[in-house]
Write a protein that holds these residues in place. Structure first.
Motif, PDB file in Angstrom:
ATOM      1  N   UNK A  29       6.664 -47.600 -37.869  1.00 51.05           N
ATOM      2  CA  UNK A  29       5.825 -46.401 -37.994  1.00 51.05           C
ATOM      3  C   UNK A  29       4.718 -46.341 -36.956  1.00 51.05           C
ATOM      4  N   UNK A  30       4.432 -47.429 -36.300  1.00 53.38           N
ATOM      5  CA  UNK A  30       3.355 -47.426 -35.309  1.00 53.38           C
ATOM      6  C   UNK A  30       3.827 -47.128 -33.908  1.00 53.38           C
ATOM      7  N   UNK A  31       5.123 -46.786 -33.711  1.00 55.96           N
ATOM      8  CA  UNK A  31       5.635 -46.610 -32.354  1.00 55.96           C
ATOM      9  C   UNK A  31       5.588 -45.153 -31.879  1.00 55.96           C
ATOM     10  N   UNK A  32       5.235 -44.178 -32.752  1.00 54.88           N
ATOM     11  CA  UNK A  32       5.173 -42.774 -32.338  1.00 54.88           C
ATOM     12  C   UNK A  32       3.991 -42.513 -31.416  1.00 54.88           C
ATOM     13  N   UNK A  33       4.156 -41.627 -30.450  1.00 57.64           N
ATOM     14  CA  UNK A  33       3.105 -41.284 -29.483  1.00 57.64           C
ATOM     15  C   UNK A  33       2.812 -39.794 -29.577  1.00 57.64           C
ATOM     16  N   UNK A  34       1.604 -39.463 -29.899  1.00 58.73           N
ATOM     17  CA  UNK A  34       1.195 -38.062 -29.968  1.00 58.73           C
ATOM     18  C   UNK A  34       1.023 -37.516 -28.553  1.00 58.73           C
ATOM     19  N   UNK A  35       1.621 -36.352 -28.268  1.00 58.24           N
ATOM     20  CA  UNK A  35       1.505 -35.703 -26.956  1.00 58.24           C
ATOM     21  C   UNK A  35       0.802 -34.365 -27.160  1.00 58.24           C
ATOM     22  N   UNK A  36      -0.275 -34.130 -26.447  1.00 59.91           N
ATOM     23  CA  UNK A  36      -1.022 -32.877 -26.588  1.00 59.91           C
ATOM     24  C   UNK A  36      -1.406 -32.347 -25.215  1.00 59.91           C
ATOM     25  N   UNK A  37      -1.700 -31.062 -25.172  1.00 58.53           N
ATOM     26  CA  UNK A  37      -2.143 -30.435 -23.926  1.00 58.53           C
ATOM     27  C   UNK A  37      -3.101 -29.308 -24.279  1.00 58.53           C
ATOM     28  N   UNK A  38      -4.118 -29.144 -23.478  1.00 55.57           N
ATOM     29  CA  UNK A  38      -5.090 -28.065 -23.663  1.00 55.57           C
ATOM     30  C   UNK A  38      -4.956 -27.127 -22.472  1.00 55.57           C
ATOM     31  N   UNK A  39      -4.382 -25.946 -22.681  1.00 56.48           N
ATOM     32  CA  UNK A  39      -4.148 -24.994 -21.601  1.00 56.48           C
ATOM     33  C   UNK A  39      -5.300 -23.992 -21.568  1.00 56.48           C
ATOM     34  N   UNK A  40      -6.061 -24.023 -20.497  1.00 56.16           N
ATOM     35  CA  UNK A  40      -7.197 -23.126 -20.357  1.00 56.16           C
ATOM     36  C   UNK A  40      -6.721 -21.723 -19.979  1.00 56.16           C
ATOM     37  N   UNK A  41      -7.476 -20.701 -20.338  1.00 57.91           N
ATOM     38  CA  UNK A  41      -7.123 -19.338 -19.924  1.00 57.91           C
ATOM     39  C   UNK A  41      -7.060 -19.251 -18.405  1.00 57.91           C
ATOM     40  N   UNK A  42      -6.156 -18.406 -17.915  1.00 63.37           N
ATOM     41  CA  UNK A  42      -6.053 -18.258 -16.476  1.00 63.37           C
ATOM     42  C   UNK A  42      -7.331 -17.680 -15.891  1.00 63.37           C
ATOM     43  N   UNK A  43      -7.691 -18.156 -14.729  1.00 64.25           N
ATOM     44  CA  UNK A  43      -8.920 -17.680 -14.085  1.00 64.25           C
ATOM     45  C   UNK A  43      -8.611 -16.911 -12.802  1.00 64.25           C
ATOM     46  N   UNK A  44      -7.318 -16.596 -12.587  1.00 63.13           N
ATOM     47  CA  UNK A  44      -6.948 -15.839 -11.395  1.00 63.13           C
ATOM     48  C   UNK A  44      -7.522 -14.433 -11.497  1.00 63.13           C
ATOM     49  N   UNK A  45      -8.280 -13.995 -10.489  1.00 60.53           N
ATOM     50  CA  UNK A  45      -8.874 -12.654 -10.548  1.00 60.53           C
ATOM     51  C   UNK A  45      -7.795 -11.578 -10.595  1.00 60.53           C
ATOM     52  N   UNK A  46      -8.073 -10.494 -11.315  1.00 55.60           N
ATOM     53  CA  UNK A  46      -7.140  -9.376 -11.336  1.00 55.60           C
ATOM     54  C   UNK A  46      -7.152  -8.658  -9.997  1.00 55.60           C
ATOM     55  N   UNK A  47      -6.231  -7.735  -9.818  1.00 57.82           N
ATOM     56  CA  UNK A  47      -6.181  -7.011  -8.560  1.00 57.82           C
ATOM     57  C   UNK A  47      -5.650  -5.594  -8.758  1.00 57.82           C
ATOM     58  N   UNK A  48      -5.914  -4.767  -7.770  1.00 54.65           N
ATOM     59  CA  UNK A  48      -5.437  -3.393  -7.757  1.00 54.65           C
ATOM     60  C   UNK A  48      -4.317  -3.311  -6.724  1.00 54.65           C
ATOM     61  N   UNK A  49      -3.153  -2.776  -7.129  1.00 58.17           N
ATOM     62  CA  UNK A  49      -2.021  -2.734  -6.204  1.00 58.17           C
ATOM     63  C   UNK A  49      -1.197  -1.474  -6.405  1.00 58.17           C
ATOM     64  N   UNK A  50      -0.389  -1.156  -5.407  1.00 62.29           N
ATOM     65  CA  UNK A  50       0.484   0.013  -5.456  1.00 62.29           C
ATOM     66  C   UNK A  50       1.897  -0.400  -5.067  1.00 62.29           C
ATOM     67  N   UNK A  51       2.896   0.104  -5.795  1.00 60.05           N
ATOM     68  CA  UNK A  51       4.294  -0.133  -5.450  1.00 60.05           C
ATOM     69  C   UNK A  51       5.051   1.192  -5.496  1.00 60.05           C
ATOM     70  N   UNK A  52       6.138   1.249  -4.743  1.00 61.59           N
ATOM     71  CA  UNK A  52       7.013   2.422  -4.739  1.00 61.59           C
ATOM     72  C   UNK A  52       8.371   1.984  -5.252  1.00 61.59           C
ATOM     73  N   UNK A  53       8.954   2.755  -6.151  1.00 58.34           N
ATOM     74  CA  UNK A  53      10.253   2.414  -6.726  1.00 58.34           C
ATOM     75  C   UNK A  53      11.297   2.249  -5.631  1.00 58.34           C
ATOM     76  N   UNK A  54      12.242   1.320  -5.853  1.00 59.21           N
ATOM     77  CA  UNK A  54      13.328   1.122  -4.893  1.00 59.21           C
ATOM     78  C   UNK A  54      14.005   2.450  -4.599  1.00 59.21           C
ATOM     79  N   UNK A  55      14.280   2.682  -3.331  1.00 66.54           N
ATOM     80  CA  UNK A  55      14.872   3.962  -2.961  1.00 66.54           C
ATOM     81  C   UNK A  55      15.600   3.843  -1.625  1.00 66.54           C
ATOM     82  N   UNK A  56      16.412   4.819  -1.341  1.00 64.54           N
ATOM     83  CA  UNK A  56      17.111   4.913  -0.054  1.00 64.54           C
ATOM     84  C   UNK A  56      16.573   6.071   0.768  1.00 64.54           C
ATOM     85  N   UNK A  57      15.312   6.391   0.531  1.00 63.81           N
ATOM     86  CA  UNK A  57      14.730   7.551   1.187  1.00 63.81           C
ATOM     87  C   UNK A  57      14.959   8.791   0.349  1.00 63.81           C
TER      88      UNK A  57
END
Length: 206
Positions: A29-57
């Motif tokens: 019973x003493x051989x189990x290993x607890x695995x944990x992780x603390x994931x912080x909120x993303x800090x990547x700044x947001x951005x403003x962008x524009x895209x055009x739908x795929x087209x053939x002209x």
């Protein structure tokens, strides 16, 4: 030091037997290993962008010609403006706008034959819901050969508004727009296959 072949075979065999002979370790019973992780909120700044739908002209087709003009129509591919910034990341009073401007139509194989961008007009149309009314489509622009709607008869020779917001912070997210295109020329326009480039630009100002 080189290990004799018989000694190596004995070592391997001994290791395999050793692994089989110790099943009691799995019940410890003493051989189990607890695995944990603390994931912080993303800090990547947001951005403003524009895209055009795929087209053939856009291929304009004759539609609505009359005694006053030859008319050719089509639809601009869907344009999407995405703002992933938080209100805190947007400067006070900032706004964005998408504008469009056409180049001269030039006949294939005969660059001497042209149709000016002032003959190409559009009618922008907002496709997405604007929950606050802050995002709106631009006003229609007619060819210099007026379409009779009362829209400014200036064409897309200069930069004309497709979509904009008066205040970026008022409505954050995704906005989609397209436009009805109409090339109206004189009735005696020279026959030929013409090509133009419609350039869309996103401006962000405060």
């Amino acid at each position: 030091m080189r290990i004799p072949r018989t000694a190596l075979a004995a070592s391997v065999l001994g290791l395999a037997l050793g692994g089989v002979a110790t099943p009691a370790l799995a019940d410890d019973p003493g051989s189990g290993i607890d695995v944990s992780v603390n994931i912080e909120p993303t800090t990547t700044p947001g951005q403003l962008s524009m895209t055009v739908a795929d087209n053939n002209g856009v291929s304009l087709q004759e539609n609505g010609s009359d005694a006053a003009a030859r008319q050719f129509t089509g639809t601009l591919p869907t344009v999407t403006v995405t703002d992933t910034r938080t209100p805190e990341e947007i400067p006070a009073g900032e706004y964005w706008a998408v504008v469009g401007q056409a180049s001269q139509f030039v006949a294939s194989g005969d660059p001497a034959k042209t149709i000016g961008p002032k003959y190409l007009g559009w009618k922008p149309r907002l496709l997405s819901d604007s929950s606050t009314g802050a995002v709106s489509a631009g006003e229609p622009v007619s060819s210099v050969v007026s379409d009779g709607t009362g829209a400014p008869a200036v064409g897309l020779e200069g930069q004309e508004l497709l979509v904009s917001t008066a205040n970026s912070a008022d409505e954050i997210g995704t906005s989609q727009v397209n436009a009805d295109l109409a090339l109206r020329t004189s009735v005696d326009v020279a026959a030929g296959e013409y090509h133009s480039t419609l350039t869309l630009s996103l401006f962000n100002q405060s």
